[in-house]
Enzyme design. Structure first.
Site, PDB file in Angstrom:
ATOM      1  N   ALA A 228       0.991  -1.152  -0.089  1.00  0.00           N
ATOM      2  CA  ALA A 228       0.039  -0.250  -0.066  1.00  0.00           C
ATOM      3  C   ALA A 228       0.856   1.229  -0.041  1.00  0.00           C
ATOM      4  O   ALA A 228       0.530   2.045  -0.765  1.00  0.00           O
ATOM      5  CB  ALA A 228      -0.922  -0.051   1.275  1.00  0.00           C
ATOM      6  N   CYS A 279      -0.460  -7.471  -7.749  1.00  0.00           N
ATOM      7  CA  CYS A 279      -0.562  -7.379  -6.229  1.00  0.00           C
ATOM      8  C   CYS A 279      -0.887  -5.913  -5.909  1.00  0.00           C
ATOM      9  O   CYS A 279      -1.924  -5.964  -5.122  1.00  0.00           O
ATOM     10  CB  CYS A 279       0.739  -7.640  -5.640  1.00  0.00           C
ATOM     11  SG  CYS A 279       0.785  -9.436  -6.170  1.00  0.00           S
TER      12      CYS A 279
END
Ligand code: NAD
Ligand code: UGA
Length: 459
Positions: A228, A279
């Site tokens: 993230a 991802c």
């Protein structure tokens, strides 16, 4: 008791399972490493001269170890039964249906692997979560393992050992990782022993200070958080690229100035047409979904905005192409240089070229695609119905012949060394270049005669 591991099985022979196990086999000749998969074609490819994935340096290592202490097989049950340590490296995609659809991680493959482990295990096993999973997956998996094992007295110790390699540099990343993270139940002796067993495997080549241990939930969450944070940096610089275009600032100069601040650092500040890969998006959506499930709506929204900015960037690129070409690209041949989600890989999962390509086709363009590593079949699979408007090429110059515009979608090094004068000669005029990766020499291109649009650069 700390088990000195001599046999490892890895379930899942993909982009992570294959390279990581090849590295363990290389660095630990005393350990027998068996990589298993349910896909026969994938295993056949691992046992052939044409490996199923392209990764610089991988071929050599596989050739060196295969048949000695590195094996690839579809005998999942046999390999589990004879191993002391089992890595689970199966895919954990975003759920497509049901609760959490479009956000939560789909743990179907993980659970199925766990059930197989439980069914065939007759001796103690250390289970290593290699796949990226939601926080507290280890707890769920422990239940599945314990309640489905028919042999009494079998003990399962679960560890989290998320993988941080990036495609294209996987072998270098595995050779000298920034860190290896191992999470376990470090409050009890057995948990500590299991962690020590895995630490010992990595200590064969990774310096001790780079092997860090944590509790299970911290390790699981750290992986989602790392992706993230990385993706957030890209979205941040991409947001600046839009502002640069509006104000006359240059995003490369801004990124350089930012990166000189040692607290910010220079890496991962390349503005682009958007991040891709299997991802980043999946893991952020999963992270945000977990936040939502805990009632942390504001936290979830913060992370969703990183994905939102990425979508905005891809849309913005399409709009730029259309508006620059006099608001019409109908029947114009547009060449996409690069289709992979980044250089040095043939992987196209979530590649920005897919969304941009679809956007251009929607506006009527005919696409000519050239990528040094992506197969025609893969492009056809990714573009589906859009293929009726696409031609794929094996040579860049043929892809560019008679094209009105070229869009650089992947930062392959070879694009920089092309003879752009020759390219100008074979293209329609005016010839447009849209550099979605900021890799070309824009001044030189303008001298040649191209009309150049580069992300985040003065127009
Ligand atoms: P992948 O799709 O390339 O490989 C997964 C493999 O698992 C497939 O070959 C599939 O056939 C196999 N599989 C699924 N269920 C199975 C079962 N029950 N038994 C045996 N084999 C089974 O996926 P990947 O890119 O290697 O990613 C694996 C995990 O690692 C994901 O959780 C991903 O988020 C994470 N990860 C990926 C990367 C990356 O660069 N690709 C990096 C870090 C972490
Ligand atoms: C990423 C992480 O870097 C790995 O640490 C992680 O293990 C992996 O995801 C994963 O969990 O799958 P990867 O997706 O292979 O690795 O490749 P990156 O180098 O991170 O690039 C991802 C995307 O971001 C690419 O499309 C790349 O072109 C783009 N990118 C990257 C930018 O647009 N700008 C940058 O500055 C860096």
């Amino acid at each position: 008791m700390v088990v000195k591991v001599t046999s490892i099985c890895c379930i899942g022979a993909g982009y992570v399972g294959g390279p990581t196990m090849a590295m363990i086999a290389l660095k630990c000749p005393h350990i027998k490493v068996t990589v298993v998969d349910i896909s026969q074609p994938r295993i056949d490819a691992w046992n052939s001269d044409e490996l199923p994935i392209y990764e610089p340096g991988l071929d050599e290592i596989v050739k060196q170890c295969r048949g000695k202490n590195l094996f690839f097989t579809t005998d999942v049950e046999g390999a589990i039964a004879e191993s002391e340590m089992i890595f689970v490296s199966v895919n954990t995609p975003t759920k497509k249906t049901g609760l959490g659809k479009g956000k939560a991680a789909d743990l179907t493959y993980w659970e199925s692997a766990a059930r197989t482990i439980a069914a065939v295990s007759k001796t103690n096993k250390i289970i290593v979560e290699k796949s990226t999973v939601p926080v507290r997956t280890a707890e769920a998996i422990e239940k599945v393992l314990q309640r489905n094992c028919n042999t009494s007295g079998v003990r399962f110790d679960i560890l989290s050992n998320p993988e941080f390699l990036a495609e294209g540099t996987a072998m270098d990343d595995l050779t000298a990782p920034d860190r290896v993270l191992i999470g376990g139940k470090i409050e009890g002796q057995e948990g500590t022993d299991a962690v020590a067993s895995l630490v010992e495997v990595y200590a064969n080549w990774v310096p001790q200070e780079r092997i860090i241990t944590a509790n299970l939930w911290s390790a699981e969450l750290s992986k989602l958080a790392a992706n993230a944070f990385l993706a957030q940096r890209i979205s941040s610089i991409n947001s600046m690229s839009a502002l640069c275009e509006a104000t006359g600032a240059d995003v490369s100069q801004v990124a350089y100035a930012l990166g000189k601040d040692s607290r910010i650092g220079p890496k991962f500040l390349n503005a682009s047409v958007g991040f891709g890969g299997s991802c980043f998006q999946k893991d952020i959506l999963n992270l945000a979904y977990i936040c939502e499930c805990h009632g942390l709506t504001e936290v979830a929204d913060y992370w969703y905005s990183v994905v939102g900015m990425n979508d905005y960037q891809k849309n913005r690129f399409v709009k730029r192409v259309v508006s620059a070409m006099f608001n019409t690209i109908r029947n114009k041949k547009i060449c996409m240089l690069g289709f992979a989600f980044k250089k040095d890989t043939g992987d196209t999962r979530e590649a920005p070229a897919i969304d941009v390509g679809n956007g251009l086709i929607e506006d009527g363009a005919r696409l000519a695609i050239y990528d040094p590593k992506v197969s025609d079949a893969q492009i056809a699979m990714d573009m589906g119905a859009g293929m009726s408007n696409i031609t794929t090429y094996k040579s860049h110059i043929e892809a560019l012949r008679d094209a009105h515009a070229v869009c650089v979608m992947t930062e392959w090094d070879e694009f920089k060394s092309y003879d752009w004068g020759e390219i100008y000669g074979v293209m329609q005029k005016p010839a447009f270049v849209f550099d979605g990766r900021l890799i070309l020499d824009h001044d030189k291109l303008r001298e040649i005669g191209f009309i150049v649009y580069a992300l985040g650069k003065p127009i």
